[in-house]
Scaffold this motif. Structure first.
Motif, mmCIF file in Angstrom:
data_model
loop_
_atom_site.group_PDB
_atom_site.id
_atom_site.type_symbol
_atom_site.label_atom_id
_atom_site.label_comp_id
_atom_site.label_asym_id
_atom_site.label_seq_id
_atom_site.Cartn_x
_atom_site.Cartn_y
_atom_site.Cartn_z
ATOM 1 N N GLN A 1 61.931 87.727 12.567
ATOM 2 C CA GLN A 1 63.243 87.073 12.297
ATOM 3 C C GLN A 1 63.274 86.105 14.014
ATOM 4 N N SER A 2 62.336 87.217 15.120
ATOM 5 C CA SER A 2 62.933 86.619 16.379
ATOM 6 C C SER A 2 61.677 84.880 16.844
ATOM 7 N N ASP A 3 61.097 84.506 15.224
ATOM 8 C CA ASP A 3 60.233 83.397 15.666
ATOM 9 C C ASP A 3 60.981 82.227 14.992
ATOM 10 N N ALA A 4 61.663 82.678 13.923
ATOM 11 C CA ALA A 4 62.736 81.734 12.771
ATOM 12 C C ALA A 4 64.220 81.821 14.022
ATOM 13 N N GLU A 5 64.769 81.820 14.427
ATOM 14 C CA GLU A 5 65.578 82.223 15.527
ATOM 15 C C GLU A 5 65.057 81.396 16.670
ATOM 16 N N SER A 6 63.595 81.402 17.193
ATOM 17 C CA SER A 6 63.027 80.664 18.233
ATOM 18 C C SER A 6 63.025 79.239 17.724
ATOM 19 N N TRP A 7 63.311 78.884 16.516
ATOM 20 C CA TRP A 7 62.527 77.924 15.839
ATOM 21 C C TRP A 7 63.930 76.754 15.704
ATOM 22 N N VAL A 8 64.708 77.802 14.883
ATOM 23 C CA VAL A 8 65.900 76.728 15.308
ATOM 24 C C VAL A 8 66.449 76.041 16.242
ATOM 25 N N GLY A 9 66.555 76.957 17.066
ATOM 26 C CA GLY A 9 66.849 76.559 18.694
ATOM 27 C C GLY A 9 66.208 76.123 19.254
ATOM 28 N N GLN B 1 39.676 82.329 -0.868
ATOM 29 C CA GLN B 1 39.914 81.071 0.557
ATOM 30 C C GLN B 1 40.112 81.961 2.124
ATOM 31 N N PRO B 2 39.567 82.124 2.206
ATOM 32 C CA PRO B 2 39.768 82.739 3.606
ATOM 33 C C PRO B 2 41.730 82.267 3.866
ATOM 34 N N SER B 3 42.478 83.135 4.919
ATOM 35 C CA SER B 3 44.020 83.182 5.250
ATOM 36 C C SER B 3 43.980 82.370 5.850
ATOM 37 N N THR B 4 43.158 81.267 6.886
ATOM 38 C CA THR B 4 43.372 80.583 7.732
ATOM 39 C C THR B 4 42.556 78.872 6.689
ATOM 40 N N PHE B 5 42.486 79.597 5.671
ATOM 41 C CA PHE B 5 42.775 77.846 4.683
ATOM 42 C C PHE B 5 43.160 77.250 3.698
ATOM 43 N N ARG B 6 44.281 78.865 3.661
ATOM 44 C CA ARG B 6 45.511 78.736 2.625
ATOM 45 C C ARG B 6 46.780 78.751 2.990
ATOM 46 N N PRO B 7 47.680 78.793 2.387
ATOM 47 C CA PRO B 7 49.109 78.238 2.479
ATOM 48 C C PRO B 7 49.971 79.679 2.684
ATOM 49 N N ALA B 8 50.425 80.980 3.655
ATOM 50 C CA ALA B 8 50.949 81.925 4.032
ATOM 51 C C ALA B 8 51.658 82.291 2.765
ATOM 52 N N THR B 9 51.934 83.059 2.174
ATOM 53 C CA THR B 9 52.506 82.948 0.990
ATOM 54 C C THR B 9 54.167 84.340 1.545
ATOM 55 N N PRO B 10 54.922 83.890 0.503
ATOM 56 C CA PRO B 10 56.210 84.328 1.155
ATOM 57 C C PRO B 10 56.669 85.472 1.817
ATOM 58 N N ALA B 11 55.388 86.319 1.442
ATOM 59 C CA ALA B 11 55.226 88.100 1.466
ATOM 60 C C ALA B 11 54.347 87.929 2.909
ATOM 61 N N GLU B 12 53.804 87.191 3.435
ATOM 62 C CA GLU B 12 53.145 87.159 4.445
ATOM 63 C C GLU B 12 54.269 86.745 5.591
ATOM 64 N N ARG B 13 55.227 85.782 5.355
ATOM 65 C CA ARG B 13 56.317 85.046 5.945
ATOM 66 C C ARG B 13 57.192 84.758 5.486
ATOM 67 N N PRO B 14 58.113 85.749 5.153
ATOM 68 C CA PRO B 14 59.290 85.803 4.848
ATOM 69 C C PRO B 14 60.868 85.731 5.207
ATOM 70 N N TRP B 15 61.151 85.011 6.125
ATOM 71 C CA TRP B 15 62.055 84.589 6.903
ATOM 72 C C TRP B 15 62.128 82.962 6.755
ATOM 73 N N TRP B 16 63.635 82.179 6.363
ATOM 74 C CA TRP B 16 63.016 81.074 6.012
ATOM 75 C C TRP B 16 65.085 80.803 6.293
ATOM 76 N N TRP B 17 65.041 79.275 7.024
ATOM 77 C CA TRP B 17 66.322 78.468 6.644
ATOM 78 C C TRP B 17 66.932 77.893 5.256
ATOM 79 N N ARG B 18 67.875 78.253 5.106
ATOM 80 C CA ARG B 18 68.116 77.347 4.248
ATOM 81 C C ARG B 18 69.347 76.071 5.073
ATOM 82 N N MET B 19 69.514 74.874 4.990
ATOM 83 C CA MET B 19 69.627 73.828 5.425
ATOM 84 C C MET B 19 70.531 73.783 4.115
ATOM 85 N N GLU B 20 72.459 73.303 5.101
ATOM 86 C CA GLU B 20 73.127 73.113 4.551
ATOM 87 C C GLU B 20 73.849 72.196 5.372
ATOM 88 N N ASN B 21 74.715 70.900 4.574
ATOM 89 C CA ASN B 21 75.759 70.052 4.918
ATOM 90 C C ASN B 21 77.275 71.028 4.700
#
Length: 85
Positions: free
Chosen positions: A46-54, A6-26
């Motif tokens: 990193q910038s996109d991840a930080e903007s999103w959480v903000g 599938q073209p990249s527009t139709f498949r989910p991004a792989t972790p290598a393509e989007r390596p930044w993520w937030w662990r949610m904690e109590n």
């Protein structure tokens, strides 16, 4: 019958393509599972991840998230960072 990949527009991004993520904690530091898009967002930098959480920290807190920790793949970048004043 073999179909082409599938073209990249139709498949989910792989972790290598989007390596930044937030662990949610109590408050106890245990991982919290958040349903929907809030719990599965990944970012290409990193910038996109930080903007999103903000932008969504109040929504995360309403879902029971007390703190977040930023990761790049398996490497902890920083955190936990409280979502409360």
């Amino acid at each position: 019958m073999n179909l082409p990949e599938q073209p990249s527009t139709f498949r989910p991004a792989t972790p290598a393509e989007r390596p930044w993520w937030w662990r949610m904690e109590n408050a106890a530091g245990e991982e919290v599972t958040v349903d929907g898009d809030l719990g599965s967002e990944r970012f290409s930098n990193q910038s996109d991840a930080e903007s999103w959480v903000g932008e969504v920290f109040a929504e995360l807190a309403a879902e029971g998230v007390d703190a977040v920790t930023l990761f790049e793949l398996d490497r902890r970048v920083y955190g936990p960072m409280s979502l409360h004043p």
